[in-house]
Write an enzyme that holds these catalytic residues in place. Structure first.
Site, PDB file in Angstrom:
ATOM      1  N   LYS A  13       0.838  -1.213   0.000  1.00  0.00           N
ATOM      2  CA  LYS A  13       0.000   0.000   0.000  1.00  0.00           C
ATOM      3  C   LYS A  13       0.867   1.256   0.000  1.00  0.00           C
ATOM      4  O   LYS A  13       0.623   2.200  -0.751  1.00  0.00           O
ATOM      5  CB  LYS A  13      -0.927   0.018   1.231  1.00  0.00           C
ATOM      6  CG  LYS A  13      -1.811  -1.211   1.358  1.00  0.00           C
ATOM      7  CD  LYS A  13      -2.699  -1.152   2.582  1.00  0.00           C
ATOM      8  CE  LYS A  13      -1.976  -1.108   3.920  1.00  0.00           C
ATOM      9  NZ  LYS A  13      -1.188  -2.329   4.216  1.00  0.00           N
ATOM     10  N   ARG A  87      -9.410   1.381   8.732  1.00  0.00           N
ATOM     11  CA  ARG A  87      -8.785   0.125   9.141  1.00  0.00           C
ATOM     12  C   ARG A  87      -9.789  -0.815   9.788  1.00  0.00           C
ATOM     13  O   ARG A  87      -9.462  -1.929  10.127  1.00  0.00           O
ATOM     14  CB  ARG A  87      -7.718   0.526  10.165  1.00  0.00           C
ATOM     15  CG  ARG A  87      -6.610  -0.408  10.411  1.00  0.00           C
ATOM     16  CD  ARG A  87      -5.604  -0.375   9.309  1.00  0.00           C
ATOM     17  NE  ARG A  87      -4.349  -0.887   9.758  1.00  0.00           N
ATOM     18  CZ  ARG A  87      -3.175  -0.443   9.338  1.00  0.00           C
ATOM     19  NH1 ARG A  87      -3.101   0.519   8.456  1.00  0.00           N
ATOM     20  NH2 ARG A  87      -2.072  -0.977   9.774  1.00  0.00           N
ATOM     21  N   ARG A 126      11.849  -5.849   4.872  1.00  0.00           N
ATOM     22  CA  ARG A 126      11.766  -4.391   4.676  1.00  0.00           C
ATOM     23  C   ARG A 126      12.815  -3.655   5.508  1.00  0.00           C
ATOM     24  O   ARG A 126      13.048  -3.952   6.664  1.00  0.00           O
ATOM     25  CB  ARG A 126      10.385  -3.882   5.067  1.00  0.00           C
ATOM     26  CG  ARG A 126      10.317  -2.339   5.039  1.00  0.00           C
ATOM     27  CD  ARG A 126       8.927  -1.797   5.087  1.00  0.00           C
ATOM     28  NE  ARG A 126       8.126  -2.365   6.145  1.00  0.00           N
ATOM     29  CZ  ARG A 126       6.796  -2.255   6.203  1.00  0.00           C
ATOM     30  NH1 ARG A 126       6.143  -1.605   5.264  1.00  0.00           N
ATOM     31  NH2 ARG A 126       6.131  -2.797   7.195  1.00  0.00           N
ATOM     32  N   ARG A 159      11.822  -1.596  10.943  1.00  0.00           N
ATOM     33  CA  ARG A 159      10.747  -1.097  11.801  1.00  0.00           C
ATOM     34  C   ARG A 159      10.551  -2.061  12.965  1.00  0.00           C
ATOM     35  O   ARG A 159      10.624  -3.273  12.786  1.00  0.00           O
ATOM     36  CB  ARG A 159       9.444  -1.023  10.995  1.00  0.00           C
ATOM     37  CG  ARG A 159       9.200   0.321  10.387  1.00  0.00           C
ATOM     38  CD  ARG A 159       8.060   0.348   9.399  1.00  0.00           C
ATOM     39  NE  ARG A 159       6.788  -0.194   9.844  1.00  0.00           N
ATOM     40  CZ  ARG A 159       5.661  -0.139   9.121  1.00  0.00           C
ATOM     41  NH1 ARG A 159       5.659   0.449   7.934  1.00  0.00           N
ATOM     42  NH2 ARG A 159       4.539  -0.653   9.565  1.00  0.00           N
ATOM     43  N   ARG A 170       0.085  -8.465  13.850  1.00  0.00           N
ATOM     44  CA  ARG A 170      -0.491  -7.544  12.854  1.00  0.00           C
ATOM     45  C   ARG A 170      -1.382  -8.304  11.875  1.00  0.00           C
ATOM     46  O   ARG A 170      -2.430  -7.814  11.479  1.00  0.00           O
ATOM     47  CB  ARG A 170       0.628  -6.817  12.101  1.00  0.00           C
ATOM     48  CG  ARG A 170       1.314  -5.763  12.962  1.00  0.00           C
ATOM     49  CD  ARG A 170       2.632  -5.334  12.364  1.00  0.00           C
ATOM     50  NE  ARG A 170       2.486  -4.602  11.130  1.00  0.00           N
ATOM     51  CZ  ARG A 170       3.469  -4.443  10.238  1.00  0.00           C
ATOM     52  NH1 ARG A 170       4.648  -4.985  10.457  1.00  0.00           N
ATOM     53  NH2 ARG A 170       3.258  -3.746   9.151  1.00  0.00           N
TER      54      ARG A 170
HETATM   55  P1  AP5 Z   1       4.947  -1.495   1.730  1.00  0.00           P
HETATM   56  O1  AP5 Z   1       4.600  -0.742   0.493  1.00  0.00           O
HETATM   57  O2  AP5 Z   1       5.599  -0.759   2.844  1.00  0.00           O
HETATM   58  O3  AP5 Z   1       3.623  -2.265   2.250  1.00  0.00           O
HETATM   59  P2  AP5 Z   1       2.414  -1.741   3.118  1.00  0.00           P
HETATM   60  O4  AP5 Z   1       1.197  -2.474   2.655  1.00  0.00           O
HETATM   61  O5  AP5 Z   1       2.367  -0.261   3.129  1.00  0.00           O
HETATM   62  O6  AP5 Z   1       2.861  -2.307   4.522  1.00  0.00           O
HETATM   63  P3  AP5 Z   1       2.841  -1.655   5.971  1.00  0.00           P
HETATM   64  O7  AP5 Z   1       3.554  -2.655   6.820  1.00  0.00           O
HETATM   65  O8  AP5 Z   1       3.371  -0.269   5.991  1.00  0.00           O
HETATM   66  O9  AP5 Z   1       1.319  -1.648   6.239  1.00  0.00           O
HETATM   67  P4  AP5 Z   1       0.622  -1.722   7.573  1.00  0.00           P
HETATM   68  O10 AP5 Z   1      -0.758  -1.515   7.113  1.00  0.00           O
HETATM   69  O11 AP5 Z   1       0.838  -2.906   8.415  1.00  0.00           O
HETATM   70  O12 AP5 Z   1       1.363  -0.600   8.420  1.00  0.00           O
HETATM   71  P5  AP5 Z   1       1.041   0.934   8.654  1.00  0.00           P
HETATM   72  O13 AP5 Z   1       2.304   1.650   8.469  1.00  0.00           O
HETATM   73  O14 AP5 Z   1      -0.154   1.359   7.886  1.00  0.00           O
HETATM   74  O15 AP5 Z   1       5.828  -2.745   1.298  1.00  0.00           O
HETATM   75  C1  AP5 Z   1       6.314  -3.684   2.252  1.00  0.00           C
HETATM   76  C2  AP5 Z   1       7.670  -4.230   1.757  1.00  0.00           C
HETATM   77  O16 AP5 Z   1       7.470  -4.945   0.527  1.00  0.00           O
HETATM   78  C3  AP5 Z   1       8.721  -3.149   1.441  1.00  0.00           C
HETATM   79  O17 AP5 Z   1       9.985  -3.650   1.778  1.00  0.00           O
HETATM   80  C4  AP5 Z   1       8.618  -2.933  -0.088  1.00  0.00           C
HETATM   81  O18 AP5 Z   1       9.835  -2.514  -0.640  1.00  0.00           O
HETATM   82  C5  AP5 Z   1       8.229  -4.343  -0.552  1.00  0.00           C
HETATM   83  N1  AP5 Z   1       7.346  -4.318  -1.730  1.00  0.00           N
HETATM   84  C6  AP5 Z   1       6.285  -3.490  -1.967  1.00  0.00           C
HETATM   85  N2  AP5 Z   1       5.720  -3.787  -3.144  1.00  0.00           N
HETATM   86  C7  AP5 Z   1       6.420  -4.844  -3.660  1.00  0.00           C
HETATM   87  C8  AP5 Z   1       6.311  -5.629  -4.854  1.00  0.00           C
HETATM   88  N3  AP5 Z   1       5.340  -5.388  -5.757  1.00  0.00           N
HETATM   89  N4  AP5 Z   1       7.196  -6.640  -5.032  1.00  0.00           N
HETATM   90  C9  AP5 Z   1       8.162  -6.909  -4.126  1.00  0.00           C
HETATM   91  N5  AP5 Z   1       8.326  -6.185  -2.992  1.00  0.00           N
HETATM   92  C10 AP5 Z   1       7.456  -5.182  -2.751  1.00  0.00           C
HETATM   93  O19 AP5 Z   1       0.614   0.914  10.184  1.00  0.00           O
HETATM   94  C11 AP5 Z   1       1.522   0.637  11.220  1.00  0.00           C
HETATM   95  C12 AP5 Z   1       0.782   0.671  12.553  1.00  0.00           C
HETATM   96  O20 AP5 Z   1       0.210   1.978  12.758  1.00  0.00           O
HETATM   97  C13 AP5 Z   1      -0.408  -0.288  12.669  1.00  0.00           C
HETATM   98  O21 AP5 Z   1      -0.005  -1.580  13.061  1.00  0.00           O
HETATM   99  C14 AP5 Z   1      -1.254   0.426  13.730  1.00  0.00           C
HETATM  100  O22 AP5 Z   1      -0.725   0.219  15.013  1.00  0.00           O
HETATM  101  C15 AP5 Z   1      -1.072   1.886  13.383  1.00  0.00           C
HETATM  102  N6  AP5 Z   1      -2.098   2.389  12.433  1.00  0.00           N
HETATM  103  C16 AP5 Z   1      -1.886   2.840  11.166  1.00  0.00           C
HETATM  104  N7  AP5 Z   1      -3.032   3.227  10.600  1.00  0.00           N
HETATM  105  C17 AP5 Z   1      -4.011   3.013  11.534  1.00  0.00           C
HETATM  106  C18 AP5 Z   1      -5.418   3.195  11.544  1.00  0.00           C
HETATM  107  N8  AP5 Z   1      -6.082   3.669  10.471  1.00  0.00           N
HETATM  108  N9  AP5 Z   1      -6.100   2.862  12.674  1.00  0.00           N
HETATM  109  C19 AP5 Z   1      -5.469   2.402  13.767  1.00  0.00           C
HETATM  110  N10 AP5 Z   1      -4.115   2.190  13.821  1.00  0.00           N
HETATM  111  C20 AP5 Z   1      -3.405   2.494  12.706  1.00  0.00           C
END
Ligand code: AP5
Length: 211
Positions: A13, A87, A126, A159, A170
């Site tokens: 994402k 979420r 990552r 991270r 998660r």
């Molecule tokens: P990446 O693009 O970073 O993936 P992502 O889906 O964004 O993963 P996140 O781990 O950031 O999502 P998340 O939803 O768990 O965490 P968030 O930061 O929102 O890619 C991941 C890896 O794969 C990278 O190394 C990239 O290079 C690689 N990659 C990408 N595309 C690829 C491809 N096509 N091929 C190969 N490799 C690829 O949230 C973190 C925390 O914040 C949550 O756990 C929660 O505690 C809190 N939080 C955030 N939003 C909310 C909310 N709305 N409500 C409540 N708590 C929240």
């Protein structure tokens, strides 16, 4: 236009949100990035959020909804891509009410579909630059030098929530709380399924063709 990127942790994402920003000019709103910035500033919000994030749990809805409201009130008329929000169903309903009062709506929701084994490899591999936020992956997208950021040579970090024990939590939280949003948006005819397997460029092309 308002887009939502929905999908399991590590499904890409953030990567696709950044491409929608750099290639198509969308405002990329990542609640995860915003929260991590608050945590590193040690702000009151950051101190509260850190406790939940460390364990892979969702930060309380009221804090997140207030953050989003603040953005939209200041600039309601931009093209937005929301990454990691909403979420759960409660956030989605609050979002809809908020948008309705502004005469806006979610236009499309892209669900990034990806198998658990790939997710785990993407998350555990990552690495991020703590200075500029660039994201790499030791399996799929290596930096030129193994441990340094290509942009500014800052040592890359993992991270805290990409450690094995937190990843499992998660994924559990995702399945229990976020997965039901697929039905929620499907019933509103807003859901588009994107196979998130493939290179970043391939996934972006699929996304673009559905815009
Ligand atoms: P990446 O693009 O970073 O993936 P992502 O889906 O964004 O993963 P996140 O781990 O950031 O999502 P998340 O939803 O768990 O965490 P968030 O930061 O929102 O890619 C991941 C890896 O794969 C990278 O190394 C990239 O290079 C690689 N990659 C990408 N595309 C690829 C491809 N096509 N091929 C190969 N490799 C690829 O949230 C973190 C925390 O914040 C949550 O756990 C929660 O505690 C809190 N939080 C955030 N939003 C909310 C909310 N709305 N409500 C409540 N708590 C929240």
């Amino acid at each position: 236009m308002i887009l939502v990127l929905l999908g399991p942790p590590g499904s890409g994402k953030g990567t696709q949100g950044a491409l929608l920003k750099s290639k198509l000019g969308f405002e990329h709103i990542s609640t995860g990035d915003m929260l991590r910035a608050e945590v590193s500033k040690k702000s009151p919000l950051g101190l509260k959020a850190e406790e939940y994030m460390k364990q892979g749990l969702l930060v309380p809805d009221d804090l997140i909804i207030a953050m989003i409201k603040n953005i939209l009130i200041q600039a309601p008329n931009k093209n937005y891509v929301f990454d990691g929000f909403p979420r759960n169903v409660n956030q989605a309903e609050a979002f809809e009410t908020m948008l309705n009062t502004m005469g806006l709506q979610v236009d499309k929701v892209f669900y990034f579909d990806l198998d658990d084994d790939v997710i785990i490899k993407r998350l555990s591999g990552r690495r991020v630059c703590p200075k500029c936020g660039a994201t790499y992956n030791i399996y799929y997208q290596k930096p030129k030098n193994d441990t340094l950021c290509d942009n500014d040579a800052t040592p890359l970090i993992q991270r805290d929530d990409d450690k094995e024990e937190v990843i499992a939590n998660r994924l559990r939280v995702y399945k229990e709380q976020t997965f039901p949003l697929i039905e929620y948006y499907k019933s509103k005819n807003k859901l588009f399924v994107v196979s998130a397997d493939g290179t970043q460029e391939e996934v972006f092309e699929k996304l673009k063709s559905m815009l």
